[in-house]
Scaffold this motif. Structure first.
Motif, short mmCIF file in Angstrom:
data_model
loop_
_atom_site.label_atom_id
_atom_site.label_comp_id
_atom_site.label_asym_id
_atom_site.label_seq_id
_atom_site.Cartn_x
_atom_site.Cartn_y
_atom_site.Cartn_z
N ALA A 248 -4.20 -6.58 -12.70
CA ALA A 248 -4.65 -7.21 -11.45
C ALA A 248 -6.04 -7.80 -11.60
O ALA A 248 -6.30 -8.93 -11.16
CB ALA A 248 -4.61 -6.20 -10.31
N PHE B 193 -2.93 -12.06 -10.12
CA PHE B 193 -2.39 -12.51 -8.84
C PHE B 193 -2.40 -14.04 -8.75
O PHE B 193 -1.40 -14.66 -8.39
CB PHE B 193 -3.18 -11.92 -7.67
CG PHE B 193 -3.03 -10.43 -7.52
CD1 PHE B 193 -1.80 -9.82 -7.67
CD2 PHE B 193 -4.14 -9.64 -7.23
CE1 PHE B 193 -1.67 -8.43 -7.53
CE2 PHE B 193 -4.02 -8.27 -7.09
CZ PHE B 193 -2.77 -7.66 -7.24
N ASP B 194 -3.54 -14.61 -9.06
CA ASP B 194 -3.67 -16.07 -8.98
C ASP B 194 -2.75 -16.75 -9.99
O ASP B 194 -2.11 -17.77 -9.67
CB ASP B 194 -5.12 -16.47 -9.22
CG ASP B 194 -5.34 -17.96 -9.00
OD1 ASP B 194 -5.14 -18.43 -7.87
OD2 ASP B 194 -5.72 -18.65 -9.97
N LEU C 58 4.48 -9.20 -9.32
CA LEU C 58 3.55 -9.07 -8.20
C LEU C 58 3.86 -7.80 -7.41
O LEU C 58 2.95 -7.04 -7.04
CB LEU C 58 3.66 -10.30 -7.30
CG LEU C 58 2.79 -10.31 -6.04
CD1 LEU C 58 1.31 -10.33 -6.39
CD2 LEU C 58 3.15 -11.50 -5.15
N LEU D 269 1.46 -4.23 -6.78
CA LEU D 269 1.04 -3.81 -5.45
C LEU D 269 1.67 -2.50 -4.99
O LEU D 269 1.11 -1.80 -4.15
CB LEU D 269 1.38 -4.91 -4.43
CG LEU D 269 0.66 -6.25 -4.61
CD1 LEU D 269 1.23 -7.28 -3.64
CD2 LEU D 269 -0.84 -6.09 -4.39
N ASN E 40 -5.10 -2.10 -5.79
CA ASN E 40 -4.61 -3.46 -6.02
C ASN E 40 -4.29 -4.19 -4.72
O ASN E 40 -4.50 -5.40 -4.60
CB ASN E 40 -3.37 -3.43 -6.91
CG ASN E 40 -3.70 -3.26 -8.37
OD1 ASN E 40 -4.88 -3.13 -8.74
ND2 ASN E 40 -2.69 -3.26 -9.23
N PHE F 178 -5.91 -7.65 -3.70
CA PHE F 178 -5.05 -8.77 -3.34
C PHE F 178 -5.54 -9.43 -2.05
O PHE F 178 -5.57 -10.66 -1.94
CB PHE F 178 -3.62 -8.29 -3.19
CG PHE F 178 -2.60 -9.37 -2.99
CD1 PHE F 178 -2.35 -10.31 -3.98
CD2 PHE F 178 -1.87 -9.45 -1.81
CE1 PHE F 178 -1.40 -11.32 -3.80
CE2 PHE F 178 -0.92 -10.45 -1.62
CZ PHE F 178 -0.68 -11.37 -2.61
N GLY G 57 -5.04 -13.41 -1.60
CA GLY G 57 -3.62 -13.46 -1.96
C GLY G 57 -2.71 -13.44 -0.76
O GLY G 57 -1.68 -14.13 -0.74
#
Length: 315
Positions: A205, A210-211, A236, A240, A246, A250, A255
């Motif tokens: 993470a 994420f991106d 993803l 999470l 995380n 996020f 996110g």
């Protein structure tokens, strides 16, 4: 066969057995000083490993691992070594192979995989370094080999990756590889490694995963994309799930703000294909396929996870 004619002949009317030929090639791998001699021996072992997996692994696995660690500047040599190791460690029987009595191919593959994981000089660190090699075949085969080892002993491989400097970072870098086949193999490996390991989840993470993942989802057409979208969303989800740290990260990295766009299913707004280029006329009706439904279900599951009752860190 040609291997025995080339490497096994010891006289005009004599020919070595497969085991003797394999041992001779393994000795060449270990003792030859010329690169071309080593390369020829590895290629010979690679060809024989498909039919004589057990014999090849018992005679040549350690010399091959030593060569991988000490002489890894030639891409063609690396490719041959990695492909041979994949054959030795793959559970399914290579085409035409008859398992030896008393030892199934699964047993043999597990044995060889464990030998690699138990390597005292940590050949796993070498493999992780090879993920940074620009050569397609070196990087692709390295990812495949790591994935094969994870199937045999995922927990042990994860421990090795965690203690290796930049180990997890090397894996995350695969998400940015412009060659789709390598990127997709990297996604699969990360899915497997983040399923239950909270430490790896956190590092992945914080390596900007994420991106990168949401970027791939956008490139592949959002929820109306292919199975790569499902894989990205599954990764993803893994990052999470039951990981408050995380989930907070996020939210902090915006996110959550990108999730609503994934719920848009109007054809006029989702007719963008790869790299944002339209694949169909905006007025055309786009069929809702099984794959689209699977993608949407993972998105909904991610959202449910972030807003579930009792979660003090809810959206």
């Amino acid at each position: 066969m040609d291997f025995f004619k080339r490497y096994g002949a010891i006289g005009p009317s004599q020919q070595q057995s497969p085991s003797e030929t394999i041992q001779r090639l393994a000795d060449r791998v270990e003792t030859s000083t010329l690169l071309e001699d080593k390369k020829a021996a590895v290629l010979g072992l690679k060809g024989l490993s498909r039919e004589y997996r057990k014999e090849t692994g018992e005679a040549a696995l350690l010399p091959l691992l030593k060569l991988l660690k000490e002489d890894n500047d030639d891409q063609n040599l690396l490719k041959a070594i990695l492909e041979t190791l994949i054959t030795l460690c793959t559970r399914d029987s290579p085409r035409g192979e008859t398992p030896n009595v008393g030892a199934t191919t699964s047993d043999v593959a597990s044995q060889f995989s464990q030998t690699i994981l138990d390597d005292g000089d940590d050949v796993i660190s070498t493999m992780l370094e090879l993920l940074g090699d620009a050569d397609f075949y070196v990087r692709y085969n390295t990812v495949q080999l790591l994935g094969t080892l994870h199937l045999h002993s995922g927990e042990e491989l994860q421990k090795r990756v965690l203690v290796s400097p930049m180990g997890v970072g090397r894996l995350v870098d695969l998400l940015s590889d412009q060659r789709d086949i390598i990127r997709n193999e990297g996604i699969q490996l990360l899915i497997a490694m983040t399923e239950t390991n909270a430490d790896i989840q956190k590092i992945v993470a914080f390596e900007n995963a994420f991106d990168r993942l949401l970027g791939i989802v956008d490139e592949e057409g959002g929820v109306r994309g292919n199975i790569v979208v499902q894989d990205c969303l599954q990764l993803l989800h893994n990052l999470l799930n039951y990981n408050v740290s995380n989930q907070n990260f996020f939210r902090e990295t915006s996110g959550v703000q990108r999730l609503p766009n994934l719920l848009i299913t109007d054809p006029s707004q989702t007719a963008a294909g790869r790299n944002g280029l339209p694949d169909a006329d905006a007025d055309d009706e786009i069929e809702w396929t099984v794959q689209h439904a699977r993608n949407m279900l993972v998105v909904l599951d991610v959202i449910r996870m972030l807003i579930q009752p009792g979660n003090t860190n809810t959206v």
